[in-house]
Design an enzyme around this catalytic site. Sequence first.
Site, mmCIF file in Angstrom:
data_model
loop_
_atom_site.group_PDB
_atom_site.id
_atom_site.type_symbol
_atom_site.label_atom_id
_atom_site.label_comp_id
_atom_site.label_asym_id
_atom_site.label_seq_id
_atom_site.Cartn_x
_atom_site.Cartn_y
_atom_site.Cartn_z
ATOM 1 C CG ASP A 64 -9.521 1.839 -0.802
ATOM 2 O OD1 ASP A 64 -9.072 0.703 -1.040
ATOM 3 O OD2 ASP A 64 -8.951 2.656 -0.062
ATOM 4 C CG ASP A 82 -2.255 0.609 1.027
ATOM 5 O OD1 ASP A 82 -2.363 1.429 0.103
ATOM 6 O OD2 ASP A 82 -3.184 0.306 1.793
HETATM 7 C C1 DGJ Z 1 -5.935 1.625 1.672
HETATM 8 C C2 DGJ Z 1 -6.239 0.423 0.838
HETATM 9 O O1 DGJ Z 1 -6.671 0.792 -0.421
HETATM 10 C C3 DGJ Z 1 -7.272 -0.427 1.553
HETATM 11 O O2 DGJ Z 1 -7.637 -1.511 0.754
HETATM 12 C C4 DGJ Z 1 -6.700 -0.888 2.857
HETATM 13 O O3 DGJ Z 1 -5.619 -1.740 2.632
HETATM 14 C C5 DGJ Z 1 -6.281 0.319 3.680
HETATM 15 N N1 DGJ Z 1 -5.425 1.214 2.952
HETATM 16 C C6 DGJ Z 1 -5.582 -0.119 4.931
HETATM 17 O O4 DGJ Z 1 -5.083 0.928 5.641
#
Ligand code: DGJ
Length: 750
Positions: free
Chosen positions: A541, A475
């Site tokens: 997301d 991430d």
């Molecule tokens: C952002 C990501 O896009 C999510 O899927 C998740 O992993 C969160 N961060 C976790 O902090």
Amino acid sequence: MSPQQSPAPHSVLAPRPGATHRIHLRAAGVSVVVDVTDGRSPAITHWGAALGTLGGQGLDAVCEAAVDPVVQNAVDVPVRLAILPQAADGWLGRPGLSGSREDGSGWSPRLVTEAITLDGQPLTGPHTESGPGLLRFALVDAELGLEVSLELELLPTGLLRQRAALTNTGATPYLLEELTLTVPVPAHADELLDFAGRWIKERTPQRREFTVGAHLRENRRGRTGADSAHVLHAGPAGFGFRRGEVWGVHTAFSGNHRHLAEQVNTGRRVLGGGELLLPGELRLAAGERYTGPWLFASYGEGLDEVASRFHRHLRARPHHVSTDRPVTLNVWEAVYFDHDLARLKDLADRAAALGVERFVLDDGWFGSRRDDTSGLGDWVVSTEVWPEGLAPLVDHVRGLGMEFGLWFEPEMVNEDSETARAHPEWLMAPSPERLPLRSRSQQVLNLTIPEAYAQVRDQMLAVLGSTEIGYIKWDHNRDLLESATRATGRAAVHEQTAATYRLMDELKAAHPGLEIESCSSGGARVDLGVLEHTDRVWVSDCIDPLDRQQMNRWTAQLIPLELMGSHIASGGSHTTGRLHTLGFRALSALFGHLGIEWDLARATEAELAELREWIALYKEQRELLFTGDLVRADRGDSVLWLHGVVSPQRERALFTLAAVGRSDQSQHDRLRFPGLDPAARYRVRPLLLGEGPTGLSLPPWWRRAAEQDGLVVPGSVLERSGLAAPLINPEQGLLLSLVREDEGTPAAHR
Ligand code: DGJ
């Protein structure tokens, strides 16, 4: 003075006398002709539809016919538009190479070609015809002490890519500001299509007229960006998926970068791109070299062909992922930071029972990370939530026959962390006294500092070595604002990007077979640079299927479906609050690397039964999905979208019909299925899982196909005449399987 009275095209530029070379590369229906008249800097005189064998005369004709007449009140020779455009050739648009010596001199290069090789061999004569190949040009400005190694490669897929490396051969430092490469596009390419977006709504298309001036997409986020230009296209007004000649470029880089479409007042148009360098970021000492990213350029009849060249190129890489992409359960939307072993084991049991093949533990397992305000940068398993380490969960998951994956955010740090407290100098900042604004309560960890890099690498290796972890969700949750080495204040995004790529490679080398997902607040790091080091991207997301119809559709303009993380979430979207049926959620997720992001303990038995069916269908279809060609029908502004995947030999296809809105008309346009073999006959079978869509009203042919074992229809009819479309409620969808009649009839889902 009229153009006829202009002086003969000589002397003003005084190019160094050199040989003339004209090269024609051809692959998969694309021709690229490069002209090096009198040893000047190379110019592309044709990039587009294949020209056939040209011979010496034909090559001269293409190059000479491309020379413009002299314009009054401009330079007295035809303006030459080189791949690295330069003012010394009369070009008054954006220069390809910008920079200077510290005293301000040396900013206007006159690069000439000193040597050319094709696939490593020197050219043997003035005319060269070849299939796909890599041209390397050694360009020199001896007076300014600059050398550029320019590569132009036509790949077997017909995809073109270019990159340049600059060496400072002078005695003093050279401050590089920009190295932007271009490709020419014709004047009838008068419309642009690229992408914008934001968190939870990535890659939204935008169109505009291609007028005089620059459409400049500059990115200073230090990551590709949810609003990245993605692919910047030009084509005749109204070009579509299957319609119009289209030229598109993509800068394959995850740090700061630019995409450019520029028209000067003569009408000449270019597309281009390169890295965006911050002030003082690239200071080349004597003998030092800078290499820019690849600029990919794809040409095709419609957006589908442009996309398919990218897809075929990616699929042809030796390290490309296999087609059996494992069904993945990611726990983020199921538990967020609530890491409880019993709950997670129960989730794993439920997942395995559905046929899930990979289980990924998300954020919250390390250091003091109980919410998003602390702990980043401390990649040590938390003894508070994991007193016996991760092994009890990993062993359980693996015992169920699933692979285990783990979340990291290696480039980031919370100020509330052991790492930040011990090493405040490792935080990226414009000066020792200042810190950038926090974003998601975090700062950027400077991986260009060897000790910081080593700590992150060693902590990650220790976790990876402690138990069987086959997958990393990598991430990156903030933009790189004011990102510099804190002690010196020097901008360091270029080096940070290189360090990130290096770290990915080191981990993979230490753990062969390790897969990495590129995630960045969802889909803010999707580019062909990061995909040389990773194995899939998290598209967004936002798992709301209506939004995903659009985001997946356009993410696939650059990358094939197997690289796009595409999950089925719970019925109420966590990011939009909209409610959707399982059918629409699953059908929307099916065209991607399928996963689940849902607390299965809250799903009903009926939902679990239907989910099991969707997972089985995905497993049955993934070979087709991940080897076939993506096709998207041009349906004007119809709210009934039709897209599918057709196998390479066109013997099988899977289509989805998605109602993305409510129509003003009571009937839809007929369904015309692109990409089929018009000479073949196909058995068309509706695939109905679960309860099927709401508001369904079927045309008679569909009913008949559903009652019998499908309906046999000529490919020409399917593609050119079409079938009446069913009616369904908005945010509902249907699936259709097409199998060529002579291919037998594999088991169908009904
Ligand atoms: C952002 C990501 O896009 C999510 O899927 C998740 O992993 C969160 N961060 C976790 O902090």
